[in-house]
Design a protein around this motif. Structure first.
Motif, PDB file in Angstrom:
ATOM      1  N   ARG A  91      -9.097  -0.685  -2.735  1.00  0.00           N
ATOM      2  CA  ARG A  91      -8.877   0.030  -1.469  1.00  0.00           C
ATOM      3  C   ARG A  91      -7.486   0.676  -1.441  1.00  0.00           C
ATOM      4  NH1 ARG A  91     -12.869  -0.289   1.901  1.00  0.00           N
ATOM      5  NH2 ARG A  91     -14.359  -2.009   1.841  1.00  0.00           N
ATOM      6  N   LEU A  99      -3.593  -1.584   3.746  1.00  0.00           N
ATOM      7  CA  LEU A  99      -3.955  -2.965   3.433  1.00  0.00           C
ATOM      8  C   LEU A  99      -5.014  -3.464   4.407  1.00  0.00           C
ATOM      9  CD1 LEU A  99      -0.451  -4.581   2.760  1.00  0.00           C
ATOM     10  CD2 LEU A  99      -2.165  -3.928   1.056  1.00  0.00           C
ATOM     11  N   PRO A 100      -6.012  -4.202   3.917  1.00  0.00           N
ATOM     12  CA  PRO A 100      -7.084  -4.665   4.805  1.00  0.00           C
ATOM     13  C   PRO A 100      -6.626  -5.591   5.921  1.00  0.00           C
ATOM     14  CG  PRO A 100      -7.783  -4.786   2.511  1.00  0.00           C
ATOM     15  CD  PRO A 100      -6.304  -4.487   2.506  1.00  0.00           C
ATOM     16  N   TRP A 110      -8.986  -5.482  -2.505  1.00  0.00           N
ATOM     17  CA  TRP A 110      -7.720  -4.965  -1.979  1.00  0.00           C
ATOM     18  C   TRP A 110      -7.125  -3.941  -2.945  1.00  0.00           C
ATOM     19  CZ3 TRP A 110      -3.729  -7.775   1.389  1.00  0.00           C
ATOM     20  CH2 TRP A 110      -4.347  -8.465   2.433  1.00  0.00           C
ATOM     21  N   GLN A 117      -9.906 -13.734   1.048  1.00  0.00           N
ATOM     22  CA  GLN A 117      -9.781 -12.314   0.713  1.00  0.00           C
ATOM     23  C   GLN A 117     -10.172 -12.073  -0.751  1.00  0.00           C
ATOM     24  OE1 GLN A 117      -8.972 -10.257   3.329  1.00  0.00           O
ATOM     25  NE2 GLN A 117      -9.057 -12.228   4.405  1.00  0.00           N
ATOM     26  N   ASP A 168       0.844  -1.194   0.000  1.00  0.00           N
ATOM     27  CA  ASP A 168       0.000   0.000   0.000  1.00  0.00           C
ATOM     28  C   ASP A 168       0.883   1.249   0.000  1.00  0.00           C
ATOM     29  OD1 ASP A 168       0.874   0.456   2.628  1.00  0.00           O
ATOM     30  OD2 ASP A 168      -0.921  -0.433   3.527  1.00  0.00           O
TER      31      ASP A 168
END
Length: 619
Positions: free
Chosen positions: A319, A326-327, A316, A311, A216
């Motif tokens: 986002r 990151l989730p 991801w 996931q 990210d």
């Protein structure tokens, strides 16, 4: 979170992205070429924009048209999917310069990993183990051959800008190097516009292990464990699975740790895959796994990672592109069960896996598995794009559970009249080595004909079909003819004598002149055939005579190796055809003389065109 998204792609990946975007409340914009005007991804999106003619170079590969479509529709971001422009750093930069959000890694990361030779040098500097090979700037044939000789055969010639198995040739002996290099460079120029190659040592017991990484914009990078993509045909993945069979925890930590190190070396954001080659001659070992390349995009096989981790990797991506963290952290990610994916292609294994095009008059896939597809029954399979029509993904508590579920779903699939590789996939899944988890990248090449499905249905299946036609007797069969024990059925283009079961033998299959039963689609082990009683007046047509070399599909002739009147030997190259992004070599069926030549380099030809006619040498 983003509010609107343009998908710069087509087919199943476009449909896949739309599915997640819709769940997140994101408006989607599709783009389409002439060939895709009625495609599923166009119908699924909230809005669609036409971007040009059918060839990808005039539509999906024209970045300016895609950016213009995003601007005109008010899309905030562009998701490239995979293939096409997904790893084009200049396009990524152009998207950013246009004030749009690029759903992918930074352009400098794409550039760093885009050329295989530069990426390997970078990985060496970062302490990531790499395979022995030559990465030099001197691309003269003499220097490349000298390096190959020094490395030791077999070697692999790889286009530095390559991918998807294109621009790649294995060479087993010095005398084969020159021809392989020319072919590799020609395919690389056609597919990537770059003829530069590197030379690698070819691993004799190779496993293809890859690791899903994610970064990210806040400096976090994690891995989502490994996938095994060792079952390949001509360097293209056929069946993928996660996790990798035989991977112990220590080796997993080593290879996944190396993947994270590689991603950090290029300041990576978004979804990416670090690909490794493993020498599995003594099982998977951390000291025998080397970096090959990085794919700076989402992979075709990402669903198996999604299935074992729970996931949604497209979520991801969206986002991260929205600026979120990151989730999940690394400690929050774990492996649950086993997942396996098969790529269903419109191709004919019985004809050298030549792509098959046309209308999907019947398209029904098996149940109990996840299906990612971009086509429906009635859709046209086009000659302009990759022939993959669906992915079937099975998940279960054990590897065998996933394997058997996938085989069953493929076994139940019906694809007609377009040919598919479903039967080939069933045989691969049921092969003892694959079932035992001891597969390597050479399995398909070694097994060859053993994995090619039967040309005809089993005797039992044909007998059942004959009985089914006998039951239609009141709808068009003569009942006053003498009983028959054997009847002729037309199975695709072949006539087959079939013995009726005892309980159907008292009914005649002699056809009434004014009625004919409807043909049926017979499916067995993933294969589909059109079966009907044979009428003497309905002779099969379109079968080329001996010595007639027919174009198996629409395409462009890129090389003519012979001249009219020339003597040729059985198996000698005659013509090379480029179609559906691959080269196809047509060879002489026997020793003889070129009696007719209708092929010229650069010419476009249609399916069924007579290219060369060879007259057999007198005995």
């Amino acid at each position: 979170m983003l509010k609107s998204l343009l998908i710069a792609n087509r087919g199943e990946i476009a449909c896949r992205i739309i599915r997640t975007a819709r769940r997140l409340g994101i408006r989607t914009v599709a783009v389409y070429s002439d060939a895709d005007a009625k495609a599923l991804h166009v119908r699924d999106a909230d809005e669609a924009v036409h971007i040009g003619p059918s060839p990808a170079r005039e539509s999906y590969l024209v970045g300016d048209k895609i950016i213009a479509a995003a601007t005109a529709t008010g899309a905030e971001a562009i998701h490239p999917g995979y293939g096409f422009l997904s790893e084009n750093a200049d396009f990524a930069q152009a998207v950013i310069d246009a004030g749009l959000i690029w759903v992918g890694p930074k352009p400098h990361s794409i550039r760093a990993m885009g050329l295989k030779d530069a990426a390997k040098k970078l990985m060496q500097e970062a302490g990531v183990p790499t395979t022995p090979g030559y990465l030099g700037e001197d691309q003269s044939p003499d220097r490349l051959k000298a390096e190959a000789d020094a490395i030791g055969y077999p070697v692999l010639i790889k286009a530095v800008a390559g991918g998807g198995g294109k621009g790649m040739r294995r060479v087993d002996a010095p005398q084969d190097f020159a021809d392989a290099l020319v072919s590799c460079q020609r395919e690389a120029a056609s597919s990537f516009g770059n003829t530069q190659v590197l030379i690698e040592k070819y691993i004799l017991s190779p496993r293809h292990i890859e690791v899903q990484v994610f970064g990210d914009s806040h400096g976090h990078i994690v891995h989502l464990f490994e996938r095994d993509c060792s079952l390949q045909r001509r360097h293209q993945k056929v069946i993928e699975e996660a996790p990798a069979p035989g991977m112990d925890q220590a080796t997993r930590e080593a290879v996944c740790g190396a993947a994270v190190k590689a991603a950090k070396a290029v300041d990576y954001e978004g979804a990416g895959t670090i690909e490794f080659i493993a020498d599995a001659s003594e099982g998977l070992r951390a000291d025998r796994i080397w970096f090959m390349e990085m794919n700076t995009r989402l992979q075709v096989e990402h669903p198996v990672t999604e299935e074992i981790t729970g996931q949604d990797l497209v979520e991801w991506q969206l986002r991260v592109a929205s600026g979120e963290k990151l989730p999940k952290t690394q400690d929050e990610l774990s492996i649950n069960g086993w997942a396996m994916e098969a790529r269903l292609y419109a191709e004919d294994p019985a004809k050298g896996f030549l792509p098959s095009i046309g209308k999907l008059e019947a398209f029904m896939l098996g149940e109990g598995v996840r299906i990612d597809t971009g086509v429906q029954e009635g859709a046209e399979v086009s000659p302009f794009y990759d022939p993959m029509i669906a992915k079937l993904i099975a998940h279960g508590p054990t590897r065998d559970d996933a394997r058997l579920a996938l085989a069953e779903a493929l076994d139940e699939s019906i694809v007609w009249p377009v040919r598919s590789n479903a039967g080939f996939l069933v045989r691969a899944l049921e092969h003892p080595d694959f079932a035992a988890g001891t597969v390597d990248t050479g399995l398909i090449a070694r097994e060859g004909e053993a994995l090619i499905p039967a040309a005809l249905p089993s005797d039992e299946a044909l007998a059942d079909a004959a009985a089914a036609f006998a039951e239609q007797s009141l709808a068009g069969f003569r009942l006053n003819a003498p009983p028959q024990r054997k009847v002729l059925l037309a199975v695709n283009d072949e006539l087959v004598a079939v013995e009726l079961p005892d309980d159907a033998a008292d009914q005649s299959l002699a056809l009434d002149d004014h009625a004919e039963p409807e043909p049926i689609l017979l499916s067995e082990d993933g294969q589909t055939w059109l079966v009907q009683p044979y009428r003497a007046t309905g002779a099969a047509a379109g079968i080329a005579g001996d010595g007639a070399i027919i174009s198996p599909m629409p395409g462009r002739i890129i090389a003519v190796e012979v001249a009219a009147g020339q003597a040729v030997a059985k198996g000698q190259k005659l013509v090379t055809l480029e179609a559906m992004k691959m080269e196809h070599t047509l060879t002489a069926p026997f020793d003889g003389t070129v009696a007719e030549l209708n092929a010229a380099a650069g010419a476009q030809v249609s399916e069924g065109t007579l290219l060369v006619r060879v007259e057999a040498s007198p005995e």
